[in-house]
Write a protein that holds these residues in place. Sequence first.
Motif, mmCIF file in Angstrom:
data_model
loop_
_atom_site.group_PDB
_atom_site.id
_atom_site.type_symbol
_atom_site.label_atom_id
_atom_site.label_comp_id
_atom_site.label_asym_id
_atom_site.label_seq_id
_atom_site.Cartn_x
_atom_site.Cartn_y
_atom_site.Cartn_z
ATOM 1 N N GLN A 1 0.830 -1.204 0.000
ATOM 2 C CA GLN A 1 0.000 0.000 0.000
ATOM 3 C C GLN A 1 0.862 1.250 0.000
ATOM 4 O O GLN A 1 0.481 2.268 -0.588
ATOM 5 N N HIS A 2 2.028 1.180 0.647
ATOM 6 C CA HIS A 2 2.909 2.355 0.747
ATOM 7 C C HIS A 2 4.305 1.977 0.261
ATOM 8 O O HIS A 2 5.260 1.969 1.028
ATOM 9 N N GLY A 3 4.464 1.686 -1.007
ATOM 10 C CA GLY A 3 5.783 1.335 -1.503
ATOM 11 C C GLY A 3 5.746 0.891 -2.945
ATOM 12 O O GLY A 3 4.691 0.781 -3.562
ATOM 13 N N ALA A 4 6.934 0.628 -3.473
ATOM 14 C CA ALA A 4 7.059 0.232 -4.867
ATOM 15 C C ALA A 4 6.602 -1.209 -5.058
ATOM 16 O O ALA A 4 6.832 -2.061 -4.207
ATOM 17 N N PRO A 5 5.939 -1.497 -6.189
ATOM 18 C CA PRO A 5 5.519 -2.873 -6.443
ATOM 19 C C PRO A 5 6.709 -3.766 -6.772
ATOM 20 O O PRO A 5 7.725 -3.312 -7.303
ATOM 21 N N VAL A 6 6.576 -5.027 -6.435
ATOM 22 C CA VAL A 6 7.581 -6.043 -6.729
ATOM 23 C C VAL A 6 6.923 -7.061 -7.650
ATOM 24 O O VAL A 6 5.842 -7.571 -7.328
ATOM 25 N N ASP A 7 7.540 -7.350 -8.785
ATOM 26 C CA ASP A 7 6.920 -8.323 -9.676
ATOM 27 C C ASP A 7 7.951 -9.271 -10.268
ATOM 28 O O ASP A 7 9.149 -9.022 -10.240
ATOM 29 N N PHE A 8 7.461 -10.384 -10.788
ATOM 30 C CA PHE A 8 8.304 -11.321 -11.528
ATOM 31 C C PHE A 8 7.418 -12.234 -12.358
ATOM 32 O O PHE A 8 6.236 -12.420 -12.067
ATOM 33 N N SER A 9 8.000 -12.758 -13.416
ATOM 34 C CA SER A 9 7.302 -13.709 -14.277
ATOM 35 C C SER A 9 7.754 -15.121 -13.934
ATOM 36 O O SER A 9 8.876 -15.333 -13.452
ATOM 37 N N LEU A 10 6.869 -16.077 -14.192
ATOM 38 C CA LEU A 10 7.232 -17.467 -13.982
ATOM 39 C C LEU A 10 7.996 -17.987 -15.185
ATOM 40 O O LEU A 10 7.723 -17.608 -16.322
ATOM 41 N N ASP A 11 8.962 -18.858 -14.918
ATOM 42 C CA ASP A 11 9.675 -19.502 -16.017
ATOM 43 C C ASP A 11 8.736 -20.466 -16.730
ATOM 44 O O ASP A 11 7.702 -20.883 -16.190
ATOM 45 N N GLU A 12 9.098 -20.833 -17.946
ATOM 46 C CA GLU A 12 8.292 -21.801 -18.680
ATOM 47 C C GLU A 12 8.353 -23.155 -17.991
ATOM 48 O O GLU A 12 9.407 -23.622 -17.580
ATOM 49 N N CYS A 13 7.194 -23.788 -17.868
ATOM 50 C CA CYS A 13 7.112 -25.086 -17.203
ATOM 51 C C CYS A 13 7.460 -26.199 -18.188
ATOM 52 O O CYS A 13 6.854 -26.294 -19.258
ATOM 53 N N THR A 14 8.415 -27.048 -17.815
ATOM 54 C CA THR A 14 8.845 -28.144 -18.696
ATOM 55 C C THR A 14 8.602 -29.510 -18.069
ATOM 56 O O THR A 14 9.061 -30.522 -18.579
ATOM 57 N N VAL A 15 7.870 -29.534 -16.934
ATOM 58 C CA VAL A 15 7.567 -30.795 -16.241
ATOM 59 C C VAL A 15 6.057 -30.867 -16.028
ATOM 60 O O VAL A 15 5.371 -29.839 -16.049
ATOM 61 N N PRO A 16 5.510 -32.071 -15.791
ATOM 62 C CA PRO A 16 4.058 -32.198 -15.578
ATOM 63 C C PRO A 16 3.642 -31.717 -14.189
ATOM 64 O O PRO A 16 3.223 -32.498 -13.336
ATOM 65 N N SER A 17 3.778 -30.423 -13.960
ATOM 66 C CA SER A 17 3.556 -29.845 -12.642
ATOM 67 C C SER A 17 2.125 -29.332 -12.494
ATOM 68 O O SER A 17 1.574 -28.723 -13.412
ATOM 69 N N THR A 18 1.545 -29.541 -11.308
ATOM 70 C CA THR A 18 0.239 -28.972 -10.983
ATOM 71 C C THR A 18 0.306 -28.074 -9.753
ATOM 72 O O THR A 18 -0.722 -27.634 -9.253
ATOM 73 N N VAL A 19 1.511 -27.794 -9.261
ATOM 74 C CA VAL A 19 1.676 -26.884 -8.136
ATOM 75 C C VAL A 19 3.002 -26.140 -8.290
ATOM 76 O O VAL A 19 4.018 -26.728 -8.664
ATOM 77 N N CYS A 20 2.964 -24.835 -8.043
ATOM 78 C CA CYS A 20 4.164 -24.011 -8.214
ATOM 79 C C CYS A 20 4.335 -23.098 -7.009
ATOM 80 O O CYS A 20 3.410 -22.364 -6.640
ATOM 81 N N ALA A 21 5.512 -23.157 -6.379
ATOM 82 C CA ALA A 21 5.854 -22.215 -5.313
ATOM 83 C C ALA A 21 6.218 -20.882 -5.958
ATOM 84 O O ALA A 21 7.098 -20.822 -6.813
ATOM 85 N N LEU A 22 5.538 -19.807 -5.573
ATOM 86 C CA LEU A 22 5.747 -18.512 -6.198
ATOM 87 C C LEU A 22 6.752 -17.653 -5.436
ATOM 88 O O LEU A 22 7.760 -17.234 -5.984
ATOM 89 N N ALA A 23 6.474 -17.393 -4.160
ATOM 90 C CA ALA A 23 7.334 -16.499 -3.385
ATOM 91 C C ALA A 23 7.343 -16.921 -1.925
ATOM 92 O O ALA A 23 6.310 -17.321 -1.375
ATOM 93 N N LEU A 24 8.507 -16.833 -1.311
ATOM 94 C CA LEU A 24 8.661 -17.104 0.116
ATOM 95 C C LEU A 24 8.948 -15.769 0.816
ATOM 96 O O LEU A 24 9.910 -15.086 0.486
#
Length: 401
Positions: free
Chosen positions: A334-357
Amino acid sequence: MSKGSNAPVPTTALRVELGWRSGPGVPDADASALLLVAGKVRSDDDFVFCNQPAHPSGAVRHEGKRSAGEQVTDTLVVDLARVESSVERVVLAASADGGTFGQVPGLYIEVRDAARGDVIARFDDPGATVEAAFVLGEFYRRHGAWKFRAVGQGYDSGLEGLATDFGITVDEPRHTAGSPAPTAPPAAPSAPVRLGKVTLTKAAPSVSLAKQGGTSGALRVNLNWQMRKQLSGWSGRRGAGHGNLDLDLCALYELADGRKGVVQALGNAFGSLHRPPYIHLDGDDRTGAVAGGENLTVNLDHTRDFRRILVFVTLYEGAGSFADLHATVTLQPQHGAPVDFSLDECTVPSTVCALALITRTDGDLVVHREARYLVPERRVSPQRTIDRAYGWGMNWTPGRK
C-alpha cells in the motif's frame, strides 16, 4: 475522437481504460492520473498510479490490469462528483516500462460510464514514436460542467519527466557501488514518490519490503495469467474454452507463536485480514482476468506476527500441467514500490508451483522469488507436495470447493 477535440462528460463515476495489444517486444504500460490546481499538483498525493493507487479524497483510484488474449487494459476510476472544487483538471497519462510507445500497437484511451458501461469518449492512435510517457487525455471544468479532451502529448523523458513537469517530487535512484554518492536533496514537504517497479530475477531474487517503503498497510499479492496457446494435457471436464482453466492462489503461513495453516479457496479457508493469520484470499477467479486475476492480501501492520509465508498456486481444473501458461506475480504494498516477476516456462508435468517465500528477518519482511514447479507423486495432493518441499509439517485431509 481526434487529437485536440473535446466532448462533454457526466459528473459521475467514470471508468478510464488504457488499452493496447501485447506481444513479443511490446513494453508494458501503466495508467496514471494527476489532479491539478493552476497546472500543478498541490502535493504528491495528487498523483495516482500503481505505487499510489488511491487519491485521499476517494475521487480517483487505480484498479490495475486485465488481460484477454493479446489485449491488455489498465484501468482508472474517476468519480467527478467527488473531485474537490479547487481541482481544475484531471490529467490522464500513461508510461511505457522498458520501451517506448512507438512499440505499443493499438494504443487507446476510452471513457465509460462506470455504472452503465456506456462508451462516452474514445481516443485512438495518439501518434506515438519515441515517447516513454504520454498524456492521452484530461477531464477539465468548463462553466460548471466537465469535459474530456483528447490530448496526445508525449515525453521522451518518461514518467519521471512527466511527473516533475506537473510538480511531483520524484525519488532519485540509489547510487551503485563505486559511483559517487548523491548530494543530499533539499528538504521536501513530503516523502518523494517512488516511480519504479522492482523486478525479481534468478540473478536478483530477493528484496526487502521495508527498503521499498512497504512497512505498513496492506500488501496485495496478485497472480495474473494467460494461455500462450491451447494448453497441453487439457482435461475437458467442463467443456472447452479459456474460462475452464482454474488456478488457485494459496498461502502456507507460520506465525511467530508457532501456529501454522493454509489460506486457499479449497475448503473455503479464505483467512482473515484483521485477526490471525492476517492473510485474506479475496476470491476464486477462474479466468485470470476478472478483477485482475487472483489476489491475496497480507496485513503489514502485523509484520511482527509472521515468521514465514509461502505463496503458491495449484492447478485445480482445466489442464494437466502449467505448460504453455504465462503468469505474472505482483506484490503491491500500500505504501511502496511494487515487486513483480514472471514465472519460467514449465517443462515438467507440474500442478503446483511455489511462487514467493516471505520471511521475517530482523523485523523486516524479505520477499524471495521461488518460481519452482513441483510434480506431485501419485495420489499425493499439490498441498501436501508443497508442504513436504518446504518442511511445513502439517496434516492434510481431502477438501473441495
